[in-house]
Motif scaffolding. Structure first.
Motif, PDB file in Angstrom:
ATOM      1  N   CYS A 145       0.827  -1.197  -0.114  1.00  0.00           N
ATOM      2  CA  CYS A 145       0.145   0.050   0.182  1.00  0.00           C
ATOM      3  C   CYS A 145       0.916   1.304  -0.006  1.00  0.00           C
ATOM      4  O   CYS A 145       0.456   2.412  -0.620  1.00  0.00           O
ATOM      5  N   HIS A 257      -3.016   6.161   4.822  1.00  0.00           N
ATOM      6  CA  HIS A 257      -2.958   4.632   4.741  1.00  0.00           C
ATOM      7  C   HIS A 257      -3.503   4.247   6.156  1.00  0.00           C
ATOM      8  O   HIS A 257      -3.096   4.946   7.282  1.00  0.00           O
ATOM      9  N   SER A 284      -5.768   3.733   1.145  1.00  0.00           N
ATOM     10  CA  SER A 284      -5.355   2.317   1.369  1.00  0.00           C
ATOM     11  C   SER A 284      -5.429   1.885   2.588  1.00  0.00           C
ATOM     12  O   SER A 284      -5.434   2.589   3.521  1.00  0.00           O
ATOM     13  N   VAL A 304      -6.284  -1.107  -2.004  1.00  0.00           N
ATOM     14  CA  VAL A 304      -6.088   0.150  -2.559  1.00  0.00           C
ATOM     15  C   VAL A 304      -7.354   0.963  -2.939  1.00  0.00           C
ATOM     16  O   VAL A 304      -7.732   0.172  -4.165  1.00  0.00           O
ATOM     17  N   SER A 310      -2.234   1.320  -7.927  1.00  0.00           N
ATOM     18  CA  SER A 310      -1.648  -0.183  -7.667  1.00  0.00           C
ATOM     19  C   SER A 310      -0.784  -0.587  -8.797  1.00  0.00           C
ATOM     20  O   SER A 310       0.199  -0.866  -8.945  1.00  0.00           O
TER      21      SER A 310
END
Length: 454
Positions: A145, A257, A284, A304, A310
């Motif tokens: 990620c 994230h 993510s 994601v 990605s």
């Protein structure tokens, strides 16, 4: 074919014997690494051996060095057991021997992984268009990620990482909480981000990132920005306040994230879903099915929001490779790999949405029960608010706490593992196994009470 069948029969018999002994065997191993090196060592024999005999030999020699992780009283680290359907599916994965990087090469296993990913997105309340890459575990899920994140925030700053590399790239701001998991630091190191480059935000007494501290940290800063949040602090089980923190990060242009190795699964429970409120706003998410979902090693997921991010980070070349839309090797660092998502499909299919919610709620209930039992032992302090599956406890002094931890492992009734929290030695109990019963909790509390008294 006869050799193959006899070897598989031997493996089945020895595995069944192992399961039969779980309730009575010591949970911690009774042999050291040196003992196991001696058991399996020596020069490689000139002549081979019958495959079934090799399996019998492995099982016999390994016996004292095995940990009863699949049993109901392994509470160390954050390690689940294995659901029956997931275990059997994993045996099929090995028998099928499918290289599951390409949907053209292995459509059956890739299809199961894709559906498993869709089911997870629905359980977590995440965007149904997100990519789900099956990787080895939470560590590589975080790495995957964050690799996509780094690539994208640099692109927004006008930098093509794939073409121009890192040497002269714009300076990256990498913001983390004070009580993040070590796998985030390790993933950052893999990506060329050192400890001195990390921007650390203060957390509260339970390990949650403080919103006022994040606002102060981001105010006035410039350049590509990644903010890492956490669903389930590994000691306390605490969850960051996503509904507050993500908008703050967004206002500063951050990629957000979430490390949710075991905590992301709280979203699948109606009674615990509030812990993850707002988490769907991130970019993510990393999680791990061998923990809360109880599938075999290894099975992490890198999720994601935009699959294009990605693909930009991971799609490879090669005129001999066959592409067909979004392939597994487009969203993870691997080309060749086993079909690790198949056991996850089997686990979810065997439980259903209701069964998954009940599993997570049972783990939480076991944690609450364990905390209550430990708190009733004179001298034992429970040191966290038990909102999820983690229980942290200790005695009055660091020395006594460490001695108790060693005594628990020697005793063999259960396994808890040591840690340090806010400068004090602690013992950590993680409820992660579908096998754990109320009786297992009671037996563990009784053993700890006896050890404390002694």
């Amino acid at each position: 074919m006869d050799e193959r069948e006899r070897a598989l029969d031997a493996a089945h018999d020895r595995a069944t014997d192992f399961f039969r002994t779980l309730d009575d065997r010591p949970v911690w191993p009774r042999a050291s690494l040196d003992d196991m090196l001696e058991a399996f060592g020596g020069p490689l024999a000139a002549q081979g051996a019958d495959p079934a005999a090799v399996i019998e030999e492995i099982a016999r020699r390994a016996e004292p060095g095995l940990v009863a992780i699949p049993g109901g009283r392994f509470f160390g680290f954050v390690i689940g057991s294995t659901l029956p359907a997931a275990l059997a599916a994993d045996w099929l994965v090995s028998a099928w021997d499918q290289n599951s990087g390409s949907s053209t090469l292995t459509p059956a296993t890739v299809a199961m992984e894709r559906i498993a990913g869709q089911w997870m997105l629905a359980l977590f309340g995440l965007p149904e268009s997100a990519s789900v890459g099956f990787v080895t575990g939470g560590q590589i899920a975080n790495f995957t990620c964050l690799a996509a994140a780094r690539n994208e925030v640099l692109r927004r700053a006008g930098w093509d990482l794939a073409e121009d590399g890192l040497r002269s790239a714009p300076s990256l701001r990498f913001v983390v909480g004070a009580d993040r998991h070590g796998s985030v630091d390790r993933a950052a190191r893999f990506l060329g981000i050192g400890r001195a480059e990390m921007i650390v935000v203060d957390s509260d007494a339970q390990g949650r990132m403080r919103a006022d501290a994040l606002e102060r940290t981001l105010h006035g800063g410039e350049g590509p920005l990644i903010v890492c949040l956490q669903a389930g602090e590994v000691h306390t089980g605490a969850f960051d306040d996503f509904s507050t923190l993500i908008p703050i990060a967004r206002d500063h242009g951050a990629w957000v994230h979430v490390d949710g190795a075991f905590g992301l699964w709280a979203a699948a429970s109606p009674s615990l879903r509030s812990l993850t409120a707002g988490i769907e706003q991130a970019d993510s998410w990393a999680t791990d099915a061998h923990k809360t979902l109880n599938v075999p090693y290894d099975c992490g997921m890198a999720i994601v929001r935009d699959p294009a991010h990605s693909i930009a980070a991971f799609r490879t070349g090669g005129d001999y490779l066959i592409y067909s839309g979004l392939d597994p090797w487009d969203v993870t660092p691997e080309l060749s790999r086993r079909a690790r998502g198949v056991p996850a499909w089997a686990a979810m299919r065997s439980l259903g949405r209701t069964g998954i919610a009940e599993l997570i709620e049972r783990l939480h209930a076991n944690a609450v029960s364990m905390a209550a039992g430990l708190a009733a032992i004179e001298g034992v302090e429970v040191r966290n608010d038990v909102h999820y599956t983690q229980v942290m406890f200790g005695l009055g002094s660091d020395e006594a706490t460490r001695d108790l931890g060693a005594a628990i492992l020697r005793d063999g009734t259960a396994v808890v593992t040591g840690a340090e929290w806010r400068g004090r030695a602690a013992l950590r109990c993680s409820m992660s196994s579908w096998v754990t019963t109320a009786e297992d909790v009671d037996r563990t509390v009784a053993a700890i009470r006896r050890l404390v008294t002694d």
